[in-house]
Design a protein around this motif. Structure first.
Motif, PDB file in Angstrom:
ATOM      1  N   TRP A 189      -3.640 -15.630  -6.649  1.00  0.00           N
ATOM      2  CA  TRP A 189      -3.319 -14.560  -5.944  1.00  0.00           C
ATOM      3  C   TRP A 189      -3.304 -14.494  -4.643  1.00  0.00           C
ATOM      4  CZ3 TRP A 189      -1.249 -10.998  -9.033  1.00  0.00           C
ATOM      5  CH2 TRP A 189      -1.266 -11.006 -10.614  1.00  0.00           C
TER       6      TRP A 189
ATOM      7  N   GLU B 237       3.194 -16.149  -2.145  1.00  0.00           N
ATOM      8  CA  GLU B 237       3.508 -14.614  -1.978  1.00  0.00           C
ATOM      9  C   GLU B 237       5.096 -14.772  -1.967  1.00  0.00           C
ATOM     10  OE1 GLU B 237       0.980 -13.306  -1.688  1.00  0.00           O
ATOM     11  OE2 GLU B 237       1.572 -11.207  -1.477  1.00  0.00           O
TER      12      GLU B 237
ATOM     13  N   ARG C 290       3.656 -12.159  -6.621  1.00  0.00           N
ATOM     14  CA  ARG C 290       3.385 -13.899  -6.814  1.00  0.00           C
ATOM     15  C   ARG C 290       4.568 -14.276  -7.338  1.00  0.00           C
ATOM     16  NH1 ARG C 290       0.132 -15.237  -2.814  1.00  0.00           N
ATOM     17  NH2 ARG C 290      -0.708 -17.106  -3.909  1.00  0.00           N
TER      18      ARG C 290
ATOM     19  N   LYS D 144       1.628  -7.690  -8.078  1.00  0.00           N
ATOM     20  CA  LYS D 144       0.312  -7.572  -7.840  1.00  0.00           C
ATOM     21  C   LYS D 144      -0.551  -6.471  -7.923  1.00  0.00           C
ATOM     22  CE  LYS D 144      -0.873 -10.088  -3.932  1.00  0.00           C
ATOM     23  NZ  LYS D 144      -0.851 -10.387  -2.463  1.00  0.00           N
TER      24      LYS D 144
END
Ligand SMILES: Cc1cc2nc3c(=O)[nH]c(=O)nc-3n(C[C@H](O)[C@H](O)[C@H](O)COP(=O)(O)OP(=O)(O)OC[C@H]3O[C@@H](n4cnc5c(N)ncnc54)[C@H](O)[C@@H]3O)c2cc1C
Length: 386
Positions: free
Chosen positions: A160, A308, A253, A319
């Motif tokens: 994450w 990202e 992501r 996310k």
């Protein structure tokens, strides 16, 4: 006069919807897909050098608790039962996942029974945390510091891209431990892999004289597109892209895959998760293990690196942070003001959905849509509430 519909996106959502519409309505469906292939993130192809079926956007294991969804898939392409087994790499050792008695025995150098494992775990969990406010607190409350640090901290941080204490507690809803030796990764009774790959399933769904697929063509939300003569548009791309990111981008992501080909066997199992922070990739998948009924001389593996998603491409994991949810509400409200457009799928609704869920949701939405036309009722903009 038959209806004319446009579906944006040839992933599972758009393709199931297209098939259900032509099977239940007098209509023509055009599907617009910006990539050069169908099946969205489930796309599979046969690797030329090894002959192995590769899951192009990461490993996909079909799993469902609903026999009717399993049967639906099998109507178009054969699923063969397959049990997914995953290992965890931590500090130079390989453990069994999901954490089960075997993992606990190895990690704590003990020989637990189901009962003694439960009792032991109870001594590890931090009971002073009454209400976990984030992922880290939830994990420490349930598992204690040692197991959390070994199996969750590094992996979650890499996956994450932030400290796990910044993530919601809801990610770890249930106790992620089994008090037996069951190492089947999935809990659902029907788990399998399509014998001819996922793209074959989608190709068979779309093989209909009233469905036309146009690849390599991006749908742009502009007045030309919207005023063209479709009776309804179904959009399965990302909702923020539909509005040209007017209020900002929803965060996702993405993954980068590093491919390697080796002789023989590489790691002895389909998937090893690398839990430690100092190893930059999150997992290695070895795709020949997804078709254990076939034999190959070579093997192809992929190392996965998480980052990202910045340019709107390959949006993999929504996310859903607080700011994202607020932004989503803004876009949903704008979408609610449009006429003859619905938003579906993982990207259109900004939710993480498994294949079984998108199949079920598209089937349900097609049915509802047909009913709305028949009863002259307004068509819902979304299949779900937020
Ligand atoms: C790494 C990874 C692993 C996964 N593993 C599993 C698993 O093991 N089991 C499981 O059940 N599920 C798994 N999933 C989830 C699965 O991929 C999704 O459920 C499924 O792909 C959702 O289908 P979709 O059609 O909603 O979205 P997508 O597959 O994303 O399809 C949307 C399509 O729309 C196209 N598109 C977007 N915008 C436009 C535009 N403006 N114009 C034209 N085309 C456009 C895109 O190119 C894409 O092809 C995994 C997902 C990922 C990312």
């Amino acid at each position: 006069m038959p209806f004319r519909f446009l579906i944006v996106g040839a992933g599972f959502s758009g393709s199931v919807l297209a098939r259900e519409l032509v099977d239940h309505l007098d209509c023509f469906v055009e599907i617009r897909e910006e990539r050069n292939h169908i099946a969205g993130n489930c796309h599979t192809y046969v690797d030329e050098e090894t002959g192995i079926t590769v899951h192009h956007y990461g490993p996909h294991i079909f799993n469902t608790d609903k026999k009717e969804i399993w049967d639906y898939f099998n109507r178009y392409s054969e699923l063969r039962h397959y049990v997914h087994r995953v290992k965890a790499w931590h500090d130079g050792k390989v453990y069994s996942l999901p954490i089960n008695i075997s993992t606990l025995n190895q990690f704590f150098e003990n020989t637990f029974t189901p009962e003694s494992a439960r009792e032991f775990l109870n001594t590890l969990g931090d009971h002073s945390i009454l209400h976990a406010g984030n992922f880290e607190e939830q994990a420490i409350r349930l598992l204690g510091e040692k197991l959390y640090k070994a199996f969750f901290y590094g992996y979650t941080k890499k996956q994450w891209g932030c400290e796990p204490r910044l993530l919601p507690a809801s990610i770890l809803k249930r106790l992620p431990i089994r008090f037996d030796y069951n190492d089947n990764y999935h809990n659902n009774p029907y788990t399998g892999i399509p014998v001819n790959g996922y793209t074959d399933f989608v190709s068979n769904l779309l093989n209909h004289r009233r469905i036309k697929v146009i690849l390599n063509k991006k749908f742009q939300n502009n007045s030309d597109e919207l005023s063209s003569s479709y009776d309804h548009i179904f959009y399965t791309g990302s909702i923020d892209s539909f509005f040209n990111y007017e209020h900002g981008r929803l965060s996702y992501r993405t993954l980068r895959f590093e491919k390697e080909i080796h002789e023989g066997d590489f790691q002895g199992c389909p998937q090893i998760n690398y839990c430690d922070e100092n190893i930059p990739f999150t997992r290695i998948t070895e795709h020949k293990y997804f078709t254990p009924w076939k034999k190959f001389n070579k093997t192809v593996i992929f190392k996965e690196y998480s980052s990202e998603a910045e340019n709107g491409n390959n949006l993999f994991y929504p996310k859903r942070l607080k700011a994202d949810k607020d932004l989503l509400s803004v876009y949903r409200e704008k979408a609610g003001q449009l006429k003859n457009i619905s938003f579906l799928g993982r990207l259109g609704t900004y939710r993480y959905l498994d294949m079984q869920h998108v199949i079920e949701e598209s089937m349900g939405f097609a049915k509802l849509f047909v009913e709305c036309l028949k009863t002259d009722s307004p068509v819902p903009v979304f299949p779900n509430r937020e």
